[in-house]
Design an enzyme around this catalytic site. Structure first.
Site, PDB file in Angstrom:
ATOM      1  N   LYS A  12       0.828  -1.206   0.000  1.00 58.65           N
ATOM      2  CA  LYS A  12       0.000   0.000   0.000  1.00 58.65           C
ATOM      3  C   LYS A  12       0.872   1.270   0.000  1.00 58.65           C
ATOM      4  O   LYS A  12       2.077   1.195   0.282  1.00 58.65           O
ATOM      5  CB  LYS A  12      -0.927  -0.025   1.221  1.00 58.65           C
ATOM      6  CG  LYS A  12      -1.957  -1.177   1.228  1.00 58.65           C
ATOM      7  CD  LYS A  12      -2.792  -1.129   2.518  1.00 58.65           C
ATOM      8  CE  LYS A  12      -3.804  -2.260   2.617  1.00 58.65           C
ATOM      9  NZ  LYS A  12      -4.573  -2.199   3.889  1.00 58.65           N
ATOM     10  N   ARG A 122      -0.805 -14.531   4.277  1.00 60.15           N
ATOM     11  CA  ARG A 122      -1.584 -13.979   5.400  1.00 60.15           C
ATOM     12  C   ARG A 122      -0.804 -14.118   6.713  1.00 60.15           C
ATOM     13  O   ARG A 122      -0.786 -13.209   7.534  1.00 60.15           O
ATOM     14  CB  ARG A 122      -2.939 -14.708   5.550  1.00 60.15           C
ATOM     15  CG  ARG A 122      -3.907 -14.475   4.428  1.00 60.15           C
ATOM     16  CD  ARG A 122      -4.435 -13.067   4.365  1.00 60.15           C
ATOM     17  NE  ARG A 122      -5.378 -12.756   5.431  1.00 60.15           N
ATOM     18  CZ  ARG A 122      -6.115 -11.650   5.456  1.00 60.15           C
ATOM     19  NH1 ARG A 122      -6.018 -10.755   4.483  1.00 60.15           N
ATOM     20  NH2 ARG A 122      -6.948 -11.420   6.442  1.00 60.15           N
ATOM     21  N   THR A 128      -4.448  -7.356  11.379  1.00 59.93           N
ATOM     22  CA  THR A 128      -4.757  -6.079  10.718  1.00 59.93           C
ATOM     23  C   THR A 128      -4.063  -4.881  11.381  1.00 59.93           C
ATOM     24  O   THR A 128      -3.649  -3.952  10.699  1.00 59.93           O
ATOM     25  CB  THR A 128      -6.290  -5.849  10.739  1.00 59.93           C
ATOM     26  OG1 THR A 128      -6.915  -6.999  10.155  1.00 59.93           O
ATOM     27  CG2 THR A 128      -6.673  -4.617   9.943  1.00 59.93           C
ATOM     28  N   ARG A 139       3.415  -6.621   9.453  1.00 55.66           N
ATOM     29  CA  ARG A 139       2.754  -5.555  10.213  1.00 55.66           C
ATOM     30  C   ARG A 139       3.321  -5.453  11.630  1.00 55.66           C
ATOM     31  O   ARG A 139       3.454  -4.368  12.185  1.00 55.66           O
ATOM     32  CB  ARG A 139       1.243  -5.792  10.242  1.00 55.66           C
ATOM     33  CG  ARG A 139       0.590  -5.559   8.872  1.00 55.66           C
ATOM     34  CD  ARG A 139      -0.807  -6.131   8.815  1.00 55.66           C
ATOM     35  NE  ARG A 139      -1.541  -5.768   7.613  1.00 55.66           N
ATOM     36  CZ  ARG A 139      -2.712  -6.300   7.279  1.00 55.66           C
ATOM     37  NH1 ARG A 139      -3.280  -7.209   8.065  1.00 55.66           N
ATOM     38  NH2 ARG A 139      -3.326  -5.930   6.179  1.00 55.66           N
ATOM     39  N   HIS A 162      -1.831  -5.367   1.711  1.00 53.95           N
ATOM     40  CA  HIS A 162      -3.081  -6.092   1.567  1.00 53.95           C
ATOM     41  C   HIS A 162      -2.722  -7.470   1.042  1.00 53.95           C
ATOM     42  O   HIS A 162      -1.837  -7.590   0.201  1.00 53.95           O
ATOM     43  CB  HIS A 162      -4.018  -5.411   0.565  1.00 53.95           C
ATOM     44  CG  HIS A 162      -5.094  -6.341   0.073  1.00 53.95           C
ATOM     45  ND1 HIS A 162      -6.238  -6.589   0.793  1.00 53.95           N
ATOM     46  CD2 HIS A 162      -5.155  -7.143  -1.017  1.00 53.95           C
ATOM     47  CE1 HIS A 162      -6.975  -7.487   0.151  1.00 53.95           C
ATOM     48  NE2 HIS A 162      -6.339  -7.836  -0.948  1.00 53.95           N
TER      49      HIS A 162
END
Ligand code: IDP
Ligand code: MG
Length: 193
Positions: A12, A122, A128, A139, A162
């Site tokens: 992103k 994933r 998230t 992340r 993403h």
């Protein structure tokens, strides 16, 4: 069961702006995922709206509900940050922030292939929200953003990547992001072993 899959990854605009593109691509390469398509694009709001199915009311409501759950998890009163506590209203706002986020600068779109690629990516991506994502995940290693901070600042959670969530999402996103002639089949060294 281990089977070959293809999965869409977006680095992103926050990844590009923070100079983390190489670092993140490198992780996917080293784990053995094959890059079969890749491009840098500054997308239109139109494409962003297709990527996140914001015309679907059930989806809008589900992200709004999830946001309220997030507030519970953090023990924070949503009334402090949100004008409305109706999941649909919250979801609508989140959807427009998501479009703003994906179009605020160029991003890198990739199609990765490998055994169980969807799950592998994933796992590598993590939760998230950066502060909930485990160390070792993308992340978790590069963000400590809390789940509600986006609401305080009226924007999406900046969480770098993403990754397609399941086979249906991956198929849909592959067609949305790549033309057939942008996808390349070739052998990595381990393919010829
Ligand atoms: P995922 O990216 O981990 O699959 P989704 O539920 O698909 O998460 O949400 C899509 C994106 O919407 C997230 O990556 C994040 O940028 C944003 N988002 C989701 N939930 C929240 C929230 O509660 N607050 C702020 N942003 C959120
Ligand atoms: Mg998702």
């Amino acid at each position: 069961m281990d089977f070959r899959q293809q999965t869409v990854v977006l680095l992103k605009p926050d990844t590009v702006k923070r100079g983390l593109v190489g670092e993140i691509i490198s992780r996917f390469e080293k784990v053995g995922l094959k890059i079969i398509a890749m491009k840098m694009v500054w997308i239109s709001p139109d494409l962003a709206k297709k990527h996140y199915p914001i015309s679907r009311e059930d989806w809008i409501e589900s992200i709004g509900k999830r946001a309220l759950e997030t507030y519970k998890e953090y023990g924070r009163d949503p009334g402090e940050d949100l004008d409305s506590l109706d999941p649909k209203e919250i979801g609508k706002k989140m959807a427009s922030w998501l479009v703003d986020f994906l179009t605020e600068g160029p991003l890198v779109a990739m199609l990765l292939e490998g055994g169980n690629a969807i799950n592998t990516v994933r796992k590598m991506t993590g939760h998230t929200f950066g502060d909930r994502a485990l160390p070792g995940t993308i992340r978790g290693d590069f963000s400590d953003e809390r789940g509600y901070v986006g609401f305080v600042e009226k924007r999406s959670a900046r969480n770098l990547v993403h990754a397609s969530g399941n086979v249906e999402e991956a198929e849909f996103e592959k067609k949305l992001w790549f033309k057939e002639n942008e996808i390349h089949q070739y052998k990595r060294v381990e393919d010829s072993l």
